[in-house]
Scaffold this motif. Structure first.
Motif, mmCIF file in Angstrom:
data_model
loop_
_atom_site.group_PDB
_atom_site.id
_atom_site.type_symbol
_atom_site.label_atom_id
_atom_site.label_comp_id
_atom_site.label_asym_id
_atom_site.label_seq_id
_atom_site.Cartn_x
_atom_site.Cartn_y
_atom_site.Cartn_z
ATOM 1 N N ALA A 24 0.839 -1.192 0.000
ATOM 2 C CA ALA A 24 0.000 0.000 0.000
ATOM 3 C C ALA A 24 0.875 1.243 0.000
ATOM 4 O O ALA A 24 1.991 1.236 0.520
ATOM 5 C CB ALA A 24 -0.902 -0.005 1.228
ATOM 6 N N PRO A 25 0.444 2.311 -0.572
ATOM 7 C CA PRO A 25 1.244 3.546 -0.618
ATOM 8 C C PRO A 25 1.586 4.029 0.790
ATOM 9 O O PRO A 25 0.754 3.999 1.694
ATOM 10 C CB PRO A 25 0.312 4.529 -1.334
ATOM 11 C CG PRO A 25 -0.658 3.686 -2.060
ATOM 12 C CD PRO A 25 -0.840 2.460 -1.252
ATOM 13 N N VAL A 26 2.845 4.461 1.032
ATOM 14 C CA VAL A 26 3.290 4.984 2.326
ATOM 15 C C VAL A 26 2.807 6.417 2.454
ATOM 16 O O VAL A 26 3.132 7.269 1.615
ATOM 17 C CB VAL A 26 4.828 4.924 2.448
ATOM 18 C CG1 VAL A 26 5.271 5.549 3.768
ATOM 19 C CG2 VAL A 26 5.310 3.493 2.337
ATOM 20 N N THR A 27 2.017 6.680 3.483
ATOM 21 C CA THR A 27 1.476 8.031 3.666
ATOM 22 C C THR A 27 2.024 8.730 4.898
ATOM 23 O O THR A 27 1.832 9.928 5.055
ATOM 24 C CB THR A 27 -0.055 7.973 3.778
ATOM 25 O OG1 THR A 27 -0.409 7.153 4.904
ATOM 26 C CG2 THR A 27 -0.658 7.388 2.512
ATOM 27 N N ARG A 28 2.703 8.010 5.812
ATOM 28 C CA ARG A 28 3.255 8.614 7.020
ATOM 29 C C ARG A 28 4.670 8.094 7.231
ATOM 30 O O ARG A 28 4.989 6.959 6.840
ATOM 31 C CB ARG A 28 2.396 8.296 8.251
ATOM 32 C CG ARG A 28 0.971 8.829 8.157
ATOM 33 C CD ARG A 28 0.180 8.521 9.416
ATOM 34 N NE ARG A 28 0.656 9.285 10.572
ATOM 35 C CZ ARG A 28 0.290 10.539 10.839
ATOM 36 N NH1 ARG A 28 -0.534 11.175 10.021
ATOM 37 N NH2 ARG A 28 0.736 11.155 11.907
ATOM 38 N N GLN A 29 5.521 8.926 7.893
ATOM 39 C CA GLN A 29 6.902 8.537 8.116
ATOM 40 C C GLN A 29 7.394 9.186 9.405
ATOM 41 O O GLN A 29 6.871 10.200 9.881
ATOM 42 C CB GLN A 29 7.780 8.961 6.933
ATOM 43 C CG GLN A 29 9.196 8.441 7.001
ATOM 44 C CD GLN A 29 9.275 6.933 7.119
ATOM 45 O OE1 GLN A 29 9.264 6.406 8.229
ATOM 46 N NE2 GLN A 29 9.322 6.235 5.979
ATOM 47 N N GLU A 30 8.423 8.570 9.996
ATOM 48 C CA GLU A 30 8.997 9.075 11.241
ATOM 49 C C GLU A 30 9.893 10.276 10.981
ATOM 50 O O GLU A 30 10.660 10.291 10.005
ATOM 51 C CB GLU A 30 9.796 7.983 11.943
ATOM 52 C CG GLU A 30 8.936 6.840 12.467
ATOM 53 C CD GLU A 30 9.751 5.817 13.224
ATOM 54 O OE1 GLU A 30 11.003 5.948 13.241
ATOM 55 O OE2 GLU A 30 9.158 4.896 13.803
ATOM 56 N N VAL A 31 9.809 11.257 11.892
ATOM 57 C CA VAL A 31 10.633 12.459 11.794
ATOM 58 C C VAL A 31 11.294 12.699 13.151
ATOM 59 O O VAL A 31 10.628 12.672 14.191
ATOM 60 C CB VAL A 31 9.800 13.695 11.405
ATOM 61 C CG1 VAL A 31 10.683 14.946 11.367
ATOM 62 C CG2 VAL A 31 9.113 13.478 10.068
ATOM 63 N N THR A 32 12.588 12.906 13.141
ATOM 64 C CA THR A 32 13.362 13.189 14.349
ATOM 65 C C THR A 32 14.080 14.519 14.176
ATOM 66 O O THR A 32 14.557 14.841 13.079
ATOM 67 C CB THR A 32 14.391 12.072 14.620
ATOM 68 O OG1 THR A 32 13.703 10.836 14.775
ATOM 69 C CG2 THR A 32 15.191 12.365 15.874
ATOM 70 N N THR A 146 13.153 10.851 8.376
ATOM 71 C CA THR A 146 13.639 12.219 8.192
ATOM 72 C C THR A 146 14.262 12.720 9.483
ATOM 73 O O THR A 146 13.658 12.621 10.553
ATOM 74 C CB THR A 146 12.491 13.158 7.790
ATOM 75 O OG1 THR A 146 11.902 12.673 6.579
ATOM 76 C CG2 THR A 146 12.999 14.579 7.576
ATOM 77 N N GLU A 147 15.498 13.222 9.380
ATOM 78 C CA GLU A 147 16.140 13.882 10.510
ATOM 79 C C GLU A 147 16.300 15.353 10.180
ATOM 80 O O GLU A 147 16.927 15.711 9.190
ATOM 81 C CB GLU A 147 17.495 13.261 10.834
ATOM 82 C CG GLU A 147 18.169 13.935 12.036
ATOM 83 C CD GLU A 147 19.495 13.296 12.417
ATOM 84 O OE1 GLU A 147 20.441 14.042 12.748
ATOM 85 O OE2 GLU A 147 19.577 12.046 12.374
ATOM 86 N N VAL A 148 15.717 16.210 11.014
ATOM 87 C CA VAL A 148 15.733 17.652 10.786
ATOM 88 C C VAL A 148 16.700 18.295 11.762
ATOM 89 O O VAL A 148 16.601 18.089 12.972
ATOM 90 C CB VAL A 148 14.322 18.246 10.971
ATOM 91 C CG1 VAL A 148 14.352 19.752 10.718
ATOM 92 C CG2 VAL A 148 13.333 17.567 10.035
ATOM 93 N N SER A 149 17.639 19.068 11.252
ATOM 94 C CA SER A 149 18.578 19.785 12.106
ATOM 95 C C SER A 149 17.961 21.116 12.506
ATOM 96 O O SER A 149 17.449 21.858 11.657
ATOM 97 C CB SER A 149 19.893 20.023 11.365
ATOM 98 O OG SER A 149 20.786 20.773 12.176
#
Length: 558
Positions: A24-32, A146-149
């Motif tokens: 199934a299409p990926v609609t959500r992902q982890e963000v740190t 995703t890792e956001v600085s």
């Protein structure tokens, strides 16, 4: 042709049953978020003063696309990160990013949960100090975490406008903090086996880090509200935990909100873990009061350090007199024999006798009979029996309003310097105490069984005590007054106006005792009482509903 078509259809159905369905299409992902703290004070472009809090944040509040997210903080290889949050794939905007200390269990920074770091907003004065002020976009990829600085500056509430935090203006709150550390000096440190002092890494010793708690209150009208952000189970700020090493190595930090738009009055109560009888309890020793941004005197190190006892006199911000192991309450009965049948330390009788009972075991006083002298000049002497609260005269600020301003320092000085007056009698001591309590007293007692008129020796006692007694604090080996404050049980008519006595007798061989009673109009040697003593209206016409006090003298362990 029709058969072939049907066969192809059947094969197609069979194949679809055996083939794995596509994901199934990926609609959500982890963000740190990886966090970098910036100190603008070291930048050439900075002309601002930066006062960073020593508080360590443990939570992040992140607003993304107008929605709030709360994430615990963690450190990996020295780098501070948020725990991951779930976002839909695509582009998002980070509107707010702040780090705070969670204290009250509620989501988000509040008056009890101070902001420690924050990222300035786009267009704010402090935006120049970070690479990406909040209001920046982030891209969430469907096939990778995703890792956001993000960069943060230490936050001070009085600079919230420079961060662009217009939302903070609604709170109008500054979160303040003060630090406390103490020493507990006791000759009998082995008595603390079985207490949390025995769990300290430094072990039981003559001078131990004090285990204590601070109860912090803010005034609300005529009452005081307990501040909710303490780490103790009773709402206190304490080092009585394994995490705090039971007081070894670090101060106790008290965090409290101060409303900018009003005057806030605060009260901090200091309770220290000491032995009380055979048990170990937190006992109140001192109270500080202050307002708004005022600070308790803390010396050059910024830590309010106190010392209970006499290990390093003069080195602490708050020097507390030695501790006496006293019960909270006893039963006290008076004998009206004048003078007393028991003797004081010097072998002289007192004014009358008192009998203590229901004291309990393990205390510095015990059940028994002691010689006594009267301190307050109004009242009556009788043989009634009543419950009494027990207090130390070394801590007059903790007494009731009727007794805290009595000249305990002068009385303590006199009883520790009687050897300077050879030939004095018990009458001299009694008359001198009355004169110290009431400067208008002329030595003409109206007691039915009154002491002899004061002599020149007694007048010399009064003059010396008035000159040398103010501020006197008994040292180890000296005598100290223990105060008994009458607990009124509703029979106020017989209570007098709360007179105070002191005694000068002996109990065990190393402790002297003083006490007395003022009973208004019961049987016995009525002494200097007003016309309506039977109804509890003594001398000044005060109501008999006020408590009664007496005190005995004990010798502080050398």
């Amino acid at each position: 042709m029709k058969k072939i078509f049907l066969l192809l259809v059947l094969i197609g159905i069979f194949s679809s049953c055996q083939k794995k369905s596509p994901d199934a299409p990926v609609t959500r992902q982890e963000v740190t978020f990886g966090i970098q703290t910036i100190d603008p004070g070291v930048l050439k472009s900075s002309n601002d003063t930066w006062n960073c809090s020593s508080t360590i944040p443990d939570m992040a509040w992140i607003e993304i696309d107008g929605e709030d997210y709360y994430s615990q903080l963690t450190t990996v290889n020295g780098q501070l990160y948020t725990q991951s949050i779930q976002l839909t794939t695509g582009t998002h905007t980070v509107n707010h990013f702040v780090l705070y200390k969670e204290n009250d269990g509620k989501k988000g920074p509040t008056a009890a949960d101070p902001i420690v770091y924050g990222t300035p907003e786009i267009g704010s004065e402090f935006a120049v100090y970070v690479k990406r002020p909040v209001g920046f976009p982030i891209e969430v990829n469907a096939f990778a975490k995703t890792e956001v600085s993000v960069q943060v500056l230490c936050f001070s509430a009085d600079q919230y406008t420079k961060f662009g935090y217009n939302w903070f203006d609604v709170q109008e709150v500054v979160v303040r903090e003060q630090f406390f550390f103490g020493d507990f000096c006791t000759k009998h440190f082995n008595d603390y086996a079985g207490s949390h002092y025995a769990l300290q890494l430094t072990g039981l010793a003559l001078d131990m880090p004090a285990i204590f708690k601070i109860m912090a209150y803010v005034q609300n009208g005529d009452s005081w509200d307990l501040l909710p952000n303490g780490n103790g189970g009773d709402g206190s700020f304490t080092n009585d935990t394994q995490e705090a090493n039971y007081g070894v190595g670090a101060p106790v930090t008290v965090i409290y909100p101060d409303n900018l738009g009003q005057t806030d009055n605060f009260k901090f109560e200091l309770y220290i873990l000491v032995k009380q009888g055979e048990a170990f309890n937190f006992v109140l020793f001192h109270t500080w009061t202050f307002s708004d941004d005022e600070k308790i005197p803390a010396g050059n190190d910024g830590v309010v350090d106190f010392e209970l006892g006499n290990c390093n006199v003069g080195s602490a911000d708050l020097q507390l007199p030695p501790y006496l192991n006293l019960p909270a309450q006893v039963t006290l009965k008076m004998n009206n024999t004048i003078p007393s049948t028991t003797l004081t330390q010097e072998g002289l009788p007192g004014y009358f006798d008192i009998i203590l009972s229901n004291v309990g075991s393990g205390f510095d006083i015990a059940d028994g009979k002691y010689a006594a002298n009267c301190f307050r000049i109004k009242g009556g002497i009788n043989n009634a029996q009543h419950p009494y609260k027990v207090e130390s005269s070394l801590y007059p600020d903790l007494m009731g309003p009727l007794y805290k301003d009595l000249p305990w320092d002068k009385a303590n000085w006199l009883m520790n310097h009687l050897a300077n007056y050879p030939g004095h009698t018990w009458s001299d001591v009694q008359q001198a105490l009355w004169m110290l309590e009431d400067p208008n007293y002329n030595g003409d007692s109206t007691c039915e069984k009154k002491p002899a008129p004061i002599t020149d020796i007694g007048l010399k006692m009064v003059a010396d005590a008035n000159l040398l007694g103010p501020g006197f604090v008994p040292a180890p080996g000296d005598l100290v007054a223990v105060v008994f404050e009458r607990l009124m049980g509703g029979n106020g008519g017989e209570g007098g106006d709360g007179e105070v006595e002191e005694g000068g007798g002996h109990g065990e061989e190393d402790s002297g005792h003083m006490s007395g009673d003022e009973e208004g109009g019961e049987s016995g040697g009525n002494c200097n009482k007003g016309q309506n003593g039977k109804n509890g209206n003594e001398g000044e016409g005060e109501s008999g509903q006020k408590g009664q006090v007496k005190y005995i003298f004990l010798r502080i362990d050398p």
